[in-house]
Design a protein around this motif. Structure first.
Motif, PDB file in Angstrom:
ATOM      1  N   THR A   1       0.833  -1.197   0.000  1.00  0.00           N
ATOM      2  CA  THR A   1       0.000   0.000   0.000  1.00  0.00           C
ATOM      3  C   THR A   1       0.871   1.251   0.000  1.00  0.00           C
ATOM      4  OG1 THR A   1      -1.748  -1.164   1.205  1.00  0.00           O
ATOM      5  CG2 THR A   1      -1.823   1.246   1.210  1.00  0.00           C
ATOM      6  N   SER A   2       1.929   1.242   0.808  1.00  0.00           N
ATOM      7  CA  SER A   2       2.847   2.377   0.846  1.00  0.00           C
ATOM      8  C   SER A   2       3.549   2.561  -0.487  1.00  0.00           C
ATOM      9  CB  SER A   2       3.895   2.157   1.954  1.00  0.00           C
ATOM     10  OG  SER A   2       3.283   2.038   3.215  1.00  0.00           O
ATOM     11  N   ARG A   3       3.831   1.448  -1.154  1.00  0.00           N
ATOM     12  CA  ARG A   3       4.566   1.485  -2.413  1.00  0.00           C
ATOM     13  C   ARG A   3       3.696   1.942  -3.573  1.00  0.00           C
ATOM     14  NH1 ARG A   3       5.722  -4.260  -4.431  1.00  0.00           N
ATOM     15  NH2 ARG A   3       3.559  -3.988  -5.103  1.00  0.00           N
ATOM     16  N   SER A   4       2.451   1.434  -3.622  1.00  0.00           N
ATOM     17  CA  SER A   4       1.662   1.621  -4.839  1.00  0.00           C
ATOM     18  C   SER A   4       0.249   2.122  -4.622  1.00  0.00           C
ATOM     19  CB  SER A   4       1.604   0.295  -5.619  1.00  0.00           C
ATOM     20  OG  SER A   4       2.899  -0.253  -5.795  1.00  0.00           O
TER      21      SER A   4
ATOM     22  N   THR B   1      -3.284  -7.249  -2.739  1.00  0.00           N
ATOM     23  CA  THR B   1      -2.356  -8.065  -1.950  1.00  0.00           C
ATOM     24  C   THR B   1      -3.113  -8.882  -0.920  1.00  0.00           C
ATOM     25  OG1 THR B   1      -0.591  -6.414  -2.183  1.00  0.00           O
ATOM     26  CG2 THR B   1      -0.356  -8.016  -0.402  1.00  0.00           C
ATOM     27  N   SER B   2      -4.073  -8.246  -0.251  1.00  0.00           N
ATOM     28  CA  SER B   2      -4.909  -8.945   0.722  1.00  0.00           C
ATOM     29  C   SER B   2      -5.692 -10.073   0.068  1.00  0.00           C
ATOM     30  CB  SER B   2      -5.872  -7.964   1.388  1.00  0.00           C
ATOM     31  OG  SER B   2      -6.760  -8.630   2.264  1.00  0.00           O
TER      32      SER B   2
ATOM     33  N   VAL C   1     -13.056 -13.887   5.019  1.00  0.00           N
ATOM     34  CA  VAL C   1     -13.857 -12.676   5.213  1.00  0.00           C
ATOM     35  C   VAL C   1     -13.244 -11.785   6.289  1.00  0.00           C
ATOM     36  CG1 VAL C   1     -16.098 -11.795   5.968  1.00  0.00           C
ATOM     37  CG2 VAL C   1     -15.986 -13.764   4.420  1.00  0.00           C
ATOM     38  N   ILE C   2     -12.868 -12.386   7.420  1.00  0.00           N
ATOM     39  CA  ILE C   2     -12.293 -11.606   8.518  1.00  0.00           C
ATOM     40  C   ILE C   2     -10.990 -10.947   8.093  1.00  0.00           C
ATOM     41  CG2 ILE C   2     -11.278 -11.753  10.834  1.00  0.00           C
ATOM     42  CD1 ILE C   2     -13.277 -14.036  11.391  1.00  0.00           C
ATOM     43  N   ALA C   3     -10.125 -11.730   7.420  1.00  0.00           N
ATOM     44  CA  ALA C   3      -8.821 -11.200   7.006  1.00  0.00           C
ATOM     45  C   ALA C   3      -8.964 -10.109   5.955  1.00  0.00           C
ATOM     46  CB  ALA C   3      -7.935 -12.337   6.479  1.00  0.00           C
ATOM     47  N   MET C   4      -9.893 -10.280   5.016  1.00  0.00           N
ATOM     48  CA  MET C   4     -10.092  -9.265   3.986  1.00  0.00           C
ATOM     49  C   MET C   4     -10.582  -7.954   4.604  1.00  0.00           C
ATOM     50  SD  MET C   4      -9.289 -10.003   0.822  1.00  0.00           S
ATOM     51  CE  MET C   4     -10.273  -8.828  -0.100  1.00  0.00           C
ATOM     52  N   ILE C   5     -11.526  -8.042   5.529  1.00  0.00           N
ATOM     53  CA  ILE C   5     -12.036  -6.827   6.175  1.00  0.00           C
ATOM     54  C   ILE C   5     -10.907  -6.105   6.907  1.00  0.00           C
ATOM     55  CG2 ILE C   5     -13.537  -5.968   8.014  1.00  0.00           C
ATOM     56  CD1 ILE C   5     -15.519  -8.187   7.275  1.00  0.00           C
ATOM     57  N   TRP C   6     -10.113  -6.860   7.663  1.00  0.00           N
ATOM     58  CA  TRP C   6      -9.033  -6.261   8.443  1.00  0.00           C
ATOM     59  C   TRP C   6      -7.949  -5.672   7.548  1.00  0.00           C
ATOM     60  CZ3 TRP C   6      -7.355  -3.919  12.439  1.00  0.00           C
ATOM     61  CH2 TRP C   6      -6.007  -3.951  12.822  1.00  0.00           C
TER      62      TRP C   6
ATOM     63  N   GLY D   1      -6.816   0.975   3.448  1.00  0.00           N
ATOM     64  CA  GLY D   1      -7.556   2.221   3.306  1.00  0.00           C
ATOM     65  C   GLY D   1      -7.101   3.312   4.259  1.00  0.00           C
ATOM     66  N   ALA D   2      -6.383   2.933   5.300  1.00  0.00           N
ATOM     67  CA  ALA D   2      -5.931   3.929   6.273  1.00  0.00           C
ATOM     68  C   ALA D   2      -4.476   3.654   6.634  1.00  0.00           C
ATOM     69  CB  ALA D   2      -6.804   3.878   7.514  1.00  0.00           C
ATOM     70  N   VAL D   3      -3.643   3.522   5.598  1.00  0.00           N
ATOM     71  CA  VAL D   3      -2.273   3.050   5.808  1.00  0.00           C
ATOM     72  C   VAL D   3      -1.452   4.021   6.643  1.00  0.00           C
ATOM     73  CG1 VAL D   3      -1.368   4.059   3.666  1.00  0.00           C
ATOM     74  CG2 VAL D   3      -0.271   2.037   4.649  1.00  0.00           C
ATOM     75  N   SER D   4      -1.688   5.297   6.554  1.00  0.00           N
ATOM     76  CA  SER D   4      -0.912   6.258   7.332  1.00  0.00           C
ATOM     77  C   SER D   4      -1.107   6.018   8.822  1.00  0.00           C
ATOM     78  CB  SER D   4      -1.309   7.685   6.968  1.00  0.00           C
ATOM     79  OG  SER D   4      -0.980   7.966   5.630  1.00  0.00           O
ATOM     80  N   SER D   5      -2.342   5.886   9.228  1.00  0.00           N
ATOM     81  CA  SER D   5      -2.628   5.608  10.630  1.00  0.00           C
ATOM     82  C   SER D   5      -2.118   4.235  11.026  1.00  0.00           C
ATOM     83  CB  SER D   5      -4.131   5.698  10.892  1.00  0.00           C
ATOM     84  OG  SER D   5      -4.603   7.005  10.649  1.00  0.00           O
ATOM     85  N   ALA D   6      -2.250   3.286  10.102  1.00  0.00           N
ATOM     86  CA  ALA D   6      -1.805   1.919  10.392  1.00  0.00           C
ATOM     87  C   ALA D   6      -0.313   1.875  10.609  1.00  0.00           C
ATOM     88  CB  ALA D   6      -2.205   0.986   9.250  1.00  0.00           C
ATOM     89  N   LYS D   7       0.449   2.643   9.816  1.00  0.00           N
ATOM     90  CA  LYS D   7       1.906   2.633   9.975  1.00  0.00           C
ATOM     91  C   LYS D   7       2.306   3.162  11.344  1.00  0.00           C
ATOM     92  CE  LYS D   7       2.861   4.786   6.112  1.00  0.00           C
ATOM     93  NZ  LYS D   7       3.654   5.426   5.048  1.00  0.00           N
ATOM     94  N   ARG D   8       1.635   4.190  11.792  1.00  0.00           N
ATOM     95  CA  ARG D   8       1.954   4.718  13.116  1.00  0.00           C
ATOM     96  C   ARG D   8       1.577   3.711  14.199  1.00  0.00           C
ATOM     97  NH1 ARG D   8      -0.135   9.505  10.783  1.00  0.00           N
ATOM     98  NH2 ARG D   8      -2.151   9.170  11.786  1.00  0.00           N
TER      99      ARG D   8
END
Length: 217
Positions: free
Chosen positions: A31-34, A42-43, A161-166, A172-179
């Motif tokens: 996600t950060s790359r592309s 990827t998911s 289903v669980i893994a795809m949602i997560w 969708g919110a990679v900036s927050s996820a990275k922190r």
């Protein structure tokens, strides 16, 4: 489908999905790359790989059931012990000073959906830890009176289903996820929770099997 201890399965697979690992890092990296689309693809690749592991697990379970019910119980006990071992490892990681996930934030944006799909799929299918986990995990919830294959596919679909949602939420919110994933405190907390659940679940499964009389199995 006739999945044994469904609530325990749902709780365990959800917590394990939320615990950061190779799949999480790969989704965030791509996600950060592309961009978000590559993270979602990827998911998808990762989650499709779950059905490969479920198929091999179901084939192995079916072969064991053809041999004897006692051998199937031995496999379940070994699998439960493996879950406890995983849980102890997670608890040990939670006690470490640095449990954060290293994220590559190079900012290079080169979209390649085909590449992301392949990376996700191969990362999951070729991960021996995932293969061993499915072989140990699924038998705990298989009802021998019904089709192991259909039950395994159902559990893989729920995991899908669980893994795809997560993972798509991460994309969708990679900036927050990275922190978040760079936070040692957050990672130690998640490792501690998942480790405790695995140890409890493995112990409960062993205890439940030993308290069931042979003519009731």
């Amino acid at each position: 489908m006739h999945i044994l201890n469904f609530e325990a399965f749902l709780l365990a697979i959800t917590l394990l999905t939320l615990t950061p690992g190779i799949d999480t890092v790969l989704v965030i990296k791509n996600t950060s790359r592309s961009g978000g689309r590559d993270g979602v693809v990827t998911s998808l690749g990762i989650c499709l790989g779950l059905f490969v592991h479920a198929t091999f697990s179901a084939v192995g379970i079916s072969a064991i059931l053809l041999q004897s019910a006692e051998l199937f119980m031995v496999v379940k006990w070994i699998g439960a012990a493996y879950l406890i071992w995983l849980g102890m490892g997670a608890l040990k990681a939670a006690l470490k000073h640095d449990a954060s996930v290293a994220i590559d934030a190079s900012g290079v944006r080169v979209s390649s959906l085909n590449r992301s799909l392949k990376e996700g799929f191969l990362s999951n299918v070729l991960n021996p830890k995932t293969a061993v986990f499915y072989l140990a995990f699924l038998p705990q919830f298989i009802d021998p009176q019904y089709s192991p294959f259909l039950q395994a596919m159902t559990m893989a679909a729920i995991h899908f289903v669980i893994a795809m949602i997560w993972q798509c939420s991460l994309a969708g919110a990679v900036s927050s996820a990275k922190r978040f994933f760079a936070s040692s405190t957050a990672m130690r907390w998640m490792e501690g929770v998942s480790g405790s659940v695995l140890v409890f679940l493995g112990s409960k499964l062993i205890f439940d099997d030993q308290t069931v009389a042979p003519n009731e199995r």
